[in-house]
Design a protein around this motif. Structure first.
Motif, PDB file in Angstrom:
ATOM      1  N   VAL A 152       4.712   8.085  -5.816  1.00 36.14           N
ATOM      2  CA  VAL A 152       6.033   7.766  -6.098  1.00 36.14           C
ATOM      3  C   VAL A 152       5.911   9.453  -7.534  1.00 36.14           C
ATOM      4  O   VAL A 152       5.528   9.073  -8.033  1.00 36.14           O
ATOM      5  N   PRO A 153       7.446   9.177  -7.227  1.00 34.98           N
ATOM      6  CA  PRO A 153       7.550  11.656  -7.863  1.00 34.98           C
ATOM      7  C   PRO A 153       8.186  10.775  -9.105  1.00 34.98           C
ATOM      8  O   PRO A 153       8.559   9.303  -9.531  1.00 34.98           O
ATOM      9  N   PRO A 154       7.583  11.701 -10.318  1.00 34.81           N
ATOM     10  CA  PRO A 154       7.700  10.847 -11.804  1.00 34.81           C
ATOM     11  C   PRO A 154       8.883  10.749 -12.537  1.00 34.81           C
ATOM     12  O   PRO A 154       9.328   9.877 -12.578  1.00 34.81           O
ATOM     13  N   SER A 155       9.991  11.547 -11.481  1.00 34.79           N
ATOM     14  CA  SER A 155      11.877  10.603 -12.014  1.00 34.79           C
ATOM     15  C   SER A 155      11.562   8.834 -11.609  1.00 34.79           C
ATOM     16  O   SER A 155      12.446   9.036 -12.219  1.00 34.79           O
ATOM     17  N   ASN A 156      10.940   9.002 -10.977  1.00 35.35           N
ATOM     18  CA  ASN A 156      11.050   6.914 -10.711  1.00 35.35           C
ATOM     19  C   ASN A 156      10.095   6.409 -11.582  1.00 35.35           C
ATOM     20  O   ASN A 156       9.479   5.394 -11.172  1.00 35.35           O
ATOM     21  N   TRP A 157       9.184   6.902 -12.592  1.00 38.74           N
ATOM     22  CA  TRP A 157       8.682   6.218 -13.343  1.00 38.74           C
ATOM     23  C   TRP A 157       9.661   5.348 -14.321  1.00 38.74           C
ATOM     24  O   TRP A 157       9.427   6.433 -14.942  1.00 38.74           O
ATOM     25  N   LEU A 158       9.193   4.338 -14.261  1.00 35.34           N
ATOM     26  CA  LEU A 158      10.322   3.548 -15.220  1.00 35.34           C
ATOM     27  C   LEU A 158       9.189   3.473 -16.531  1.00 35.34           C
ATOM     28  O   LEU A 158       8.344   2.301 -16.134  1.00 35.34           O
ATOM     29  N   GLU A 159       9.810   3.143 -17.767  1.00 34.79           N
ATOM     30  CA  GLU A 159       9.118   2.363 -18.888  1.00 34.79           C
ATOM     31  C   GLU A 159       8.881   0.939 -18.963  1.00 34.79           C
ATOM     32  O   GLU A 159       8.384   0.123 -19.649  1.00 34.79           O
ATOM     33  N   ILE A 160       9.977   0.624 -17.828  1.00 35.27           N
ATOM     34  CA  ILE A 160      10.552  -1.507 -17.987  1.00 35.27           C
ATOM     35  C   ILE A 160       9.518  -1.417 -17.134  1.00 35.27           C
ATOM     36  O   ILE A 160       8.710  -1.221 -16.061  1.00 35.27           O
ATOM     37  N   PRO A 161       9.670  -3.272 -17.330  1.00 34.74           N
ATOM     38  CA  PRO A 161       8.633  -3.777 -15.936  1.00 34.74           C
ATOM     39  C   PRO A 161       9.877  -3.600 -14.831  1.00 34.74           C
ATOM     40  O   PRO A 161      10.813  -5.095 -15.380  1.00 34.74           O
ATOM     41  N   ILE A 162       9.426  -4.356 -13.645  1.00 34.74           N
ATOM     42  CA  ILE A 162      10.456  -4.740 -13.088  1.00 34.74           C
ATOM     43  C   ILE A 162       9.452  -5.831 -12.255  1.00 34.74           C
ATOM     44  O   ILE A 162       8.406  -6.279 -11.111  1.00 34.74           O
ATOM     45  N   GLU A 163      10.248  -7.362 -12.499  1.00 36.11           N
ATOM     46  CA  GLU A 163       9.124  -8.160 -11.811  1.00 36.11           C
ATOM     47  C   GLU A 163       9.842  -8.783 -11.337  1.00 36.11           C
ATOM     48  O   GLU A 163      10.665 -10.355 -11.306  1.00 36.11           O
ATOM     49  N   ALA A 164       9.682  -8.397 -10.084  1.00 40.94           N
ATOM     50  CA  ALA A 164      10.308  -8.331  -8.729  1.00 40.94           C
ATOM     51  C   ALA A 164       9.451  -7.773  -7.321  1.00 40.94           C
ATOM     52  O   ALA A 164       8.971  -6.854  -8.112  1.00 40.94           O
ATOM     53  N   GLY A 165       9.551  -8.668  -6.433  1.00 43.14           N
ATOM     54  CA  GLY A 165       9.471  -7.848  -5.818  1.00 43.14           C
ATOM     55  C   GLY A 165       7.695  -8.444  -5.611  1.00 43.14           C
ATOM     56  O   GLY A 165       7.094  -9.514  -5.557  1.00 43.14           O
ATOM     57  N   GLU A 166       7.210  -7.610  -4.175  1.00 45.36           N
ATOM     58  CA  GLU A 166       5.125  -8.442  -4.794  1.00 45.36           C
ATOM     59  C   GLU A 166       4.780  -7.666  -5.015  1.00 45.36           C
ATOM     60  O   GLU A 166       4.585  -6.234  -6.288  1.00 45.36           O
ATOM     61  N   ARG A 167       3.704  -8.610  -5.517  1.00 47.11           N
ATOM     62  CA  ARG A 167       3.039  -8.344  -6.213  1.00 47.11           C
ATOM     63  C   ARG A 167       1.155  -7.645  -5.886  1.00 47.11           C
ATOM     64  O   ARG A 167       1.473  -7.294  -5.212  1.00 47.11           O
ATOM     65  N   ASP A 168       0.245  -7.214  -6.620  1.00 44.39           N
ATOM     66  CA  ASP A 168      -0.645  -6.372  -6.770  1.00 44.39           C
ATOM     67  C   ASP A 168      -1.586  -7.411  -5.065  1.00 44.39           C
ATOM     68  O   ASP A 168      -1.614  -8.785  -5.498  1.00 44.39           O
ATOM     69  N   PHE A 169      -2.501  -6.756  -4.305  1.00 43.60           N
ATOM     70  CA  PHE A 169      -3.026  -7.430  -2.963  1.00 43.60           C
ATOM     71  C   PHE A 169      -4.194  -7.315  -4.230  1.00 43.60           C
ATOM     72  O   PHE A 169      -5.090  -6.548  -4.700  1.00 43.60           O
ATOM     73  N   PRO A 170      -4.870  -9.070  -4.091  1.00 47.21           N
ATOM     74  CA  PRO A 170      -6.415  -9.303  -4.822  1.00 47.21           C
ATOM     75  C   PRO A 170      -6.972  -7.880  -5.219  1.00 47.21           C
ATOM     76  O   PRO A 170      -7.627  -7.378  -4.054  1.00 47.21           O
ATOM     77  N   ALA A 171      -7.464  -7.351  -6.060  1.00 44.20           N
ATOM     78  CA  ALA A 171      -7.654  -5.915  -6.580  1.00 44.20           C
ATOM     79  C   ALA A 171      -9.395  -6.323  -5.811  1.00 44.20           C
ATOM     80  O   ALA A 171      -9.534  -4.907  -5.382  1.00 44.20           O
TER      81      ALA A 171
END
Length: 191
Positions: free
Chosen positions: A167-186
């Motif tokens: 992800v390019p740095p211009s699209n790094w958001l400081e807020i949480p986006i609690e939508a969509g897919e979560r992480d795959f098990p570590a």
């Protein structure tokens, strides 16, 4: 069609897409999941609840000159995209913006990657993607449907053998986006 029916249809379409992806990842021979983690061993995919607050109909503020940018990948490679415009919207009273990119292969789809405050904790650390196809994600008046409920993990989140653009740095958001897919098990990342 009233707004309640439209809302139910939209939610149902997302749920169906999620079920199809889960089935494909569990069973298909071309799944990005390593073969020994398919079938009964597949741990499943996790998502946030579908939330209409994360679905936006937006104008794409096109840049006068689409800049070609080089994006690094997870395998220390590079890919090129054209940064064509920006979506501006509000998430929980915070103004945010995401750049939209077009592949340099002549495709007119938009790629909207992002990282946010959930990255590396609840969601994949390298970020998530949204793909916008003009036929599916544009309204009759030309606005785009940017639905963060459709944010998905890149293939490298499931298998390090895949190379994914970062992800390019211009699209790094400081807020949480609690939508969509979560992480795959570590434990699967290092499998």
């Amino acid at each position: 069609m009233d707004s309640m029916t439209r809302n139910d249809n939209w939610r149902e379409a997302i749920e169906q897409d999620r079920e199809q992806k889960e089935r494909y990842f569990r069973e298909h021979h071309r799944s990005p999941i390593p073969p020994d983690l398919r079938g009964e061993a597949f741990p499943g995919l996790e998502y946030y609840e579908v939330d209409p607050a994360y679905r936006f109909e937006l104008e794409l503020d096109r840049y006068d000159d689409a800049e070609t940018v080089t994006v690094e990948t997870t395998a220390e490679g590079e890919q090129t995209y054209r940064r064509v415009g920006q979506f501006r919207f509000e998430v929980e009273d915070t103004e945010v913006s995401l750049d939209a990119f077009e592949p340099t292969d002549g495709s007119d789809r938009l790629w909207v990657p992002f990282r946010d405050a959930t990255s590396g904790d609840e969601t994949y650390g390298a970020g998530r993607y949204i793909d916008l196809e003009p036929d599916e994600h544009r309204t009759a008046d030309g606005t785009w449907i940017l639905d963060l409920n459709r944010a998905y993990n890149p293939t490298c989140a499931y298998n390090p053998a895949y190379e994914c653009p970062l992800v390019p740095p211009s699209n790094w958001l400081e807020i949480p986006i609690e939508a969509g897919e979560r992480d795959f098990p570590a434990e699967v990342h290092t499998h």
